[in-house]
Write a protein that holds these residues in place. Structure first.
Motif, PDB file in Angstrom:
ATOM      1  N   ALA A   1      85.986 -86.867  64.058  1.00 29.59           N
ATOM      2  CA  ALA A   1      84.822 -87.539  63.481  1.00 29.59           C
ATOM      3  C   ALA A   1      84.870 -87.481  61.956  1.00 29.59           C
ATOM      4  N   ASP A   2      85.342 -86.349  61.391  1.00 26.96           N
ATOM      5  CA  ASP A   2      85.495 -86.240  59.935  1.00 26.96           C
ATOM      6  C   ASP A   2      86.350 -87.393  59.393  1.00 26.96           C
ATOM      7  N   VAL A   3      87.539 -87.525  59.929  1.00 23.91           N
ATOM      8  CA  VAL A   3      88.526 -88.453  59.378  1.00 23.91           C
ATOM      9  C   VAL A   3      88.226 -89.905  59.776  1.00 23.91           C
ATOM     10  N   PHE A   4      87.880 -90.123  61.045  1.00 21.07           N
ATOM     11  CA  PHE A   4      87.696 -91.489  61.521  1.00 21.07           C
ATOM     12  C   PHE A   4      86.456 -92.145  60.900  1.00 21.07           C
ATOM     13  N   SER A   5      85.375 -91.370  60.761  1.00 21.45           N
ATOM     14  CA  SER A   5      84.168 -91.961  60.163  1.00 21.45           C
ATOM     15  C   SER A   5      84.445 -92.375  58.723  1.00 21.45           C
ATOM     16  N   PHE A   6      85.282 -91.585  58.008  1.00 24.00           N
ATOM     17  CA  PHE A   6      85.650 -91.900  56.630  1.00 24.00           C
ATOM     18  C   PHE A   6      86.562 -93.126  56.569  1.00 24.00           C
ATOM     19  N   CYS A   7      87.550 -93.167  57.463  1.00 25.13           N
ATOM     20  CA  CYS A   7      88.480 -94.299  57.465  1.00 25.13           C
ATOM     21  C   CYS A   7      87.769 -95.607  57.863  1.00 25.13           C
ATOM     22  N   LEU A   8      86.797 -95.509  58.748  1.00 24.77           N
ATOM     23  CA  LEU A   8      86.099 -96.697  59.245  1.00 24.77           C
ATOM     24  C   LEU A   8      84.798 -96.978  58.500  1.00 24.77           C
ATOM     25  N   ASP A   9      84.423 -96.090  57.580  1.00 26.41           N
ATOM     26  CA  ASP A   9      83.118 -96.201  56.911  1.00 26.41           C
ATOM     27  C   ASP A   9      81.997 -96.341  57.933  1.00 26.41           C
ATOM     28  N   ASP A  10      82.072 -95.506  58.961  1.00 29.23           N
ATOM     29  CA  ASP A  10      81.112 -95.605  60.075  1.00 29.23           C
ATOM     30  C   ASP A  10      80.330 -94.294  60.207  1.00 29.23           C
ATOM     31  N   PRO A  11      79.096 -94.242  59.710  1.00 28.30           N
ATOM     32  CA  PRO A  11      78.303 -93.007  59.807  1.00 28.30           C
ATOM     33  C   PRO A  11      77.815 -92.712  61.223  1.00 28.30           C
ATOM     34  N   THR A  12      77.959 -93.609  62.136  1.00 27.06           N
ATOM     35  CA  THR A  12      77.516 -93.354  63.513  1.00 27.06           C
ATOM     36  C   THR A  12      78.600 -92.693  64.359  1.00 27.06           C
ATOM     37  N   LEU A  13      79.809 -92.615  63.821  1.00 30.26           N
ATOM     38  CA  LEU A  13      80.899 -91.996  64.583  1.00 30.26           C
ATOM     39  C   LEU A  13      80.807 -90.471  64.413  1.00 30.26           C
ATOM     40  N   THR A  14      79.910 -89.886  65.181  1.00 29.51           N
ATOM     41  CA  THR A  14      79.622 -88.455  65.092  1.00 29.51           C
ATOM     42  C   THR A  14      80.509 -87.667  66.049  1.00 29.51           C
ATOM     43  N   PRO A  15      80.575 -86.396  65.911  1.00 28.84           N
ATOM     44  CA  PRO A  15      81.291 -85.563  66.880  1.00 28.84           C
ATOM     45  C   PRO A  15      80.763 -85.735  68.300  1.00 28.84           C
ATOM     46  N   TYR A  16      79.479 -86.006  68.419  1.00 31.46           N
ATOM     47  CA  TYR A  16      78.912 -86.201  69.756  1.00 31.46           C
ATOM     48  C   TYR A  16      79.521 -87.417  70.432  1.00 31.46           C
ATOM     49  N   ARG A  17      79.681 -88.496  69.685  1.00 27.08           N
ATOM     50  CA  ARG A  17      80.278 -89.707  70.255  1.00 27.08           C
ATOM     51  C   ARG A  17      81.733 -89.459  70.660  1.00 27.08           C
ATOM     52  N   VAL A  18      82.480 -88.787  69.827  1.00 24.46           N
ATOM     53  CA  VAL A  18      83.867 -88.476  70.155  1.00 24.46           C
ATOM     54  C   VAL A  18      83.914 -87.568  71.385  1.00 24.46           C
ATOM     55  N   ALA A  19      82.980 -86.590  71.478  1.00 23.09           N
ATOM     56  CA  ALA A  19      82.945 -85.674  72.619  1.00 23.09           C
ATOM     57  C   ALA A  19      82.657 -86.424  73.912  1.00 23.09           C
ATOM     58  N   GLN A  20      81.740 -87.380  73.870  1.00 20.63           N
ATOM     59  CA  GLN A  20      81.460 -88.168  75.071  1.00 20.63           C
ATOM     60  C   GLN A  20      82.728 -88.862  75.576  1.00 20.63           C
ATOM     61  N   TRP A  21      83.479 -89.458  74.656  1.00 19.84           N
ATOM     62  CA  TRP A  21      84.730 -90.120  75.047  1.00 19.84           C
ATOM     63  C   TRP A  21      85.744 -89.106  75.572  1.00 19.84           C
ATOM     64  N   ALA A  22      85.890 -87.950  74.883  1.00 22.35           N
ATOM     65  CA  ALA A  22      86.877 -86.949  75.289  1.00 22.35           C
ATOM     66  C   ALA A  22      86.580 -86.419  76.676  1.00 22.35           C
ATOM     67  N   ASN A  23      85.296 -86.238  77.016  1.00 18.68           N
ATOM     68  CA  ASN A  23      84.933 -85.786  78.366  1.00 18.68           C
ATOM     69  C   ASN A  23      85.404 -86.795  79.410  1.00 18.68           C
ATOM     70  N   GLU A  24      85.197 -88.077  79.109  1.00 21.02           N
ATOM     71  CA  GLU A  24      85.582 -89.127  80.054  1.00 21.02           C
ATOM     72  C   GLU A  24      87.098 -89.262  80.145  1.00 21.02           C
ATOM     73  N   ALA A  25      87.797 -89.067  78.998  1.00 26.73           N
ATOM     74  CA  ALA A  25      89.249 -89.233  78.973  1.00 26.73           C
ATOM     75  C   ALA A  25      89.996 -87.987  79.432  1.00 26.73           C
ATOM     76  N   GLY A  26      89.317 -86.896  79.650  1.00 26.08           N
ATOM     77  CA  GLY A  26      89.946 -85.686  80.156  1.00 26.08           C
ATOM     78  C   GLY A  26      90.533 -84.794  79.080  1.00 26.08           C
ATOM     79  N   TYR A  27      90.193 -85.056  77.828  1.00 27.71           N
ATOM     80  CA  TYR A  27      90.737 -84.215  76.748  1.00 27.71           C
ATOM     81  C   TYR A  27      89.791 -83.061  76.349  1.00 27.71           C
ATOM     82  N   ALA A  28      88.637 -83.040  76.971  1.00 31.94           N
ATOM     83  CA  ALA A  28      87.705 -81.966  76.631  1.00 31.94           C
ATOM     84  C   ALA A  28      88.255 -80.612  77.075  1.00 31.94           C
ATOM     85  N   LEU A  29      88.854 -80.582  78.254  1.00 35.50           N
ATOM     86  CA  LEU A  29      89.406 -79.333  78.763  1.00 35.50           C
ATOM     87  C   LEU A  29      90.795 -79.054  78.213  1.00 35.50           C
TER      88      LEU A  29
END
Length: 436
Positions: free
Chosen positions: A312-340
């Protein structure tokens, strides 16, 4: 004839001469003379006795004339013995009188000494009484507060409150599911949360500290301990905070995060934005209350959310997107299986997968510190994966210091940014990516 008559006339005119003319020469030593001589000797001795004896009267009186007349003759040897006996008695009496005089003088000296000491003893006694009275007065004054209660009583009440609380904490039993380290850290934090400032002020005031006394004068009751209420509630109801959150307390710097659960858990992470991310890459933390309490991986996001936070640190800066929070990335990671399993292998990890998911350009770098330093110098943000595949650690590098060290954000540390030595970091490097 004329001469004879003349002698006769002279004898007639001198009775004594007439008598002497008729006396026998032996009559000069008649008993009456001896009597008078003995009487004079005794009278002289008696006068000596009366002169020497100052404290008792004479034991006998001077013999009368009639008694003297009865003494017809005295043997000179008897007279000598009597005189020796009288001298010995006089000597004994003189020694006795000297002893009495010495005792009397000693007694008078002692009396004089006491008389001289008394003027010093009495003022010293009075001074001691005055000092004791003053001390009691000061102690009484120092021990009174504005309401008339003694500070000593207030101190004892304050100390009792603290001791009761401390004994309660020490006697706690670890709740089921809590890690040992988290339990010990929380007990220690609970003791530290007790505000002892009033207890210390009262103690100093009773010891005579003037500044503390001035502060203690305004105290009327034991201190209210609002800071310990959260700990009392936690240990009374250990299920009031989720176990995943409790065990984050294994890290001492997470204690405040754990104890703030009740005030922050109600935040809706979907409503949180990062602010302005167009000028500088944000320094986000896993333990931010906006998303730190959510479940993630095998526990709490605060403990396990390093990878989504760095992304979220790097991607929000590269995309100039303040809504790309760690929570949003975590939601995707849980679904993609990278949380564990955030890192399956060097070329199969959460960073590589997220670049495709969120549309961020990514350039894999060889694990050479010089190459990575060049990319940072060109202004590209870099994500580093260090440690081991089983226990990876993530950094977001944004610049260089004057010595050429890497300046990075650590998502698990409050003391950020951190300085990484390129050569040392290279030794534990799993993968590095430059992004834009």
């Amino acid at each position: 004839m004329k001469n004879k008559n003349k002698d006769l006339n002279m004898n007639q005119n001198n009775p004594i001469a007439n008598e002497n003319d008729a006396m026998d020469p032996n009559d000069l030593f008649a008993p009456d003379w001896k009597e008078k001589s003995l009487s004079r000797t005794r009278r002289r001795q008696e006068r000596i006795k009366r002169h020497d004896q100052d404290y008792e009267p004479l034991a006998h009186s001077v013999p009368s004339k009639q008694e003297s007349k009865d003494i017809v003759q005295i043997d000179p040897s008897v007279l000598q013995q009597d005189q020796n006996s009288t001298k010995q008695k006089d000597l004994d009496e003189t020694i006795e009188q000297a002893t009495i005089a010495s005792k009397l003088e000693s007694s008078m000296n002692q009396a004089g000494t006491k008389t001289h000491k008394r003027p010093f003893l009495v003022p010293a006694l009075l001074l001691s009484v005055a000092l004791i009275g003053s001390s009691l007065g000061v102690s009484w004054y120092l021990g009174k507060d504005a309401t008339g209660n003694t500070l000593a009583t207030l101190y004892e009440e304050e100390k009792t409150q603290y001791n009761d609380y401390a004994n309660t904490i020490h006697s706690l039993t670890k709740p089921e599911g809590w890690s040992d380290q988290a339990f010990e850290n929380l007990k220690f934090a609970a003791l530290q949360a007790y505000d002892q400032s009033q207890l210390n002020t009262l103690s100093l005031a009773l010891e005579g500290n003037i500044d503390a006394k001035a502060q203690a004068d305004h105290l009327t009751s034991v201190s209210s301990q609002n800071g310990i209420e959260a700990f009392k509630n936690l240990f009374t109801k250990p299920d009031s905070i989720p176990m995943n959150v409790i065990n984050v307390a294994e890290h001492e710097d997470m204690i405040d995060f754990v104890m703030s659960y009740g005030q922050s858990a109600a935040i809706d992470p979907n409503q949180v934005t990062l602010g302005d991310v167009t000028q500088q890459m944000p320094d986000l933390k896993t333990f931010d209350p906006a998303w730190g309490y959510i479940d993630y991986g095998i526990g709490c996001f605060a403990a396990n959310g390093a990878a989504p936070t760095v992304i979220a640190d790097v991607f929000s800066f590269c995309l100039d997107d303040p809504t790309l929070t760690p929570y949003r990335v975590a939601q995707w990671a849980n679904e993609a299986g990278y949380a564990l399993n955030p890192v399956v292998s060097a070329d199969n990890n959460i960073v590589l997968a997220a670049s495709g998911q969120f549309g961020v350009n990514l350039n894999p770098l060889l694990n050479y510190s010089t190459l990575i330093t060049d990319q940072i110098a060109y202004g590209y943000p870099v994500i580093l994966i260090t440690g081991t595949i089983e226990a990876p650690y993530f950094y977001a590098v944004y610049g260089l210091d004057e010595a050429g060290n890497w300046l990075a954000y650590d998502p698990l540390s409050a003391s950020s940014p951190v300085v990484l030595n390129p050569e040392q970091t290279e030794q534990t490097l799993i993968k590095a990516y430059a992004l834009w």
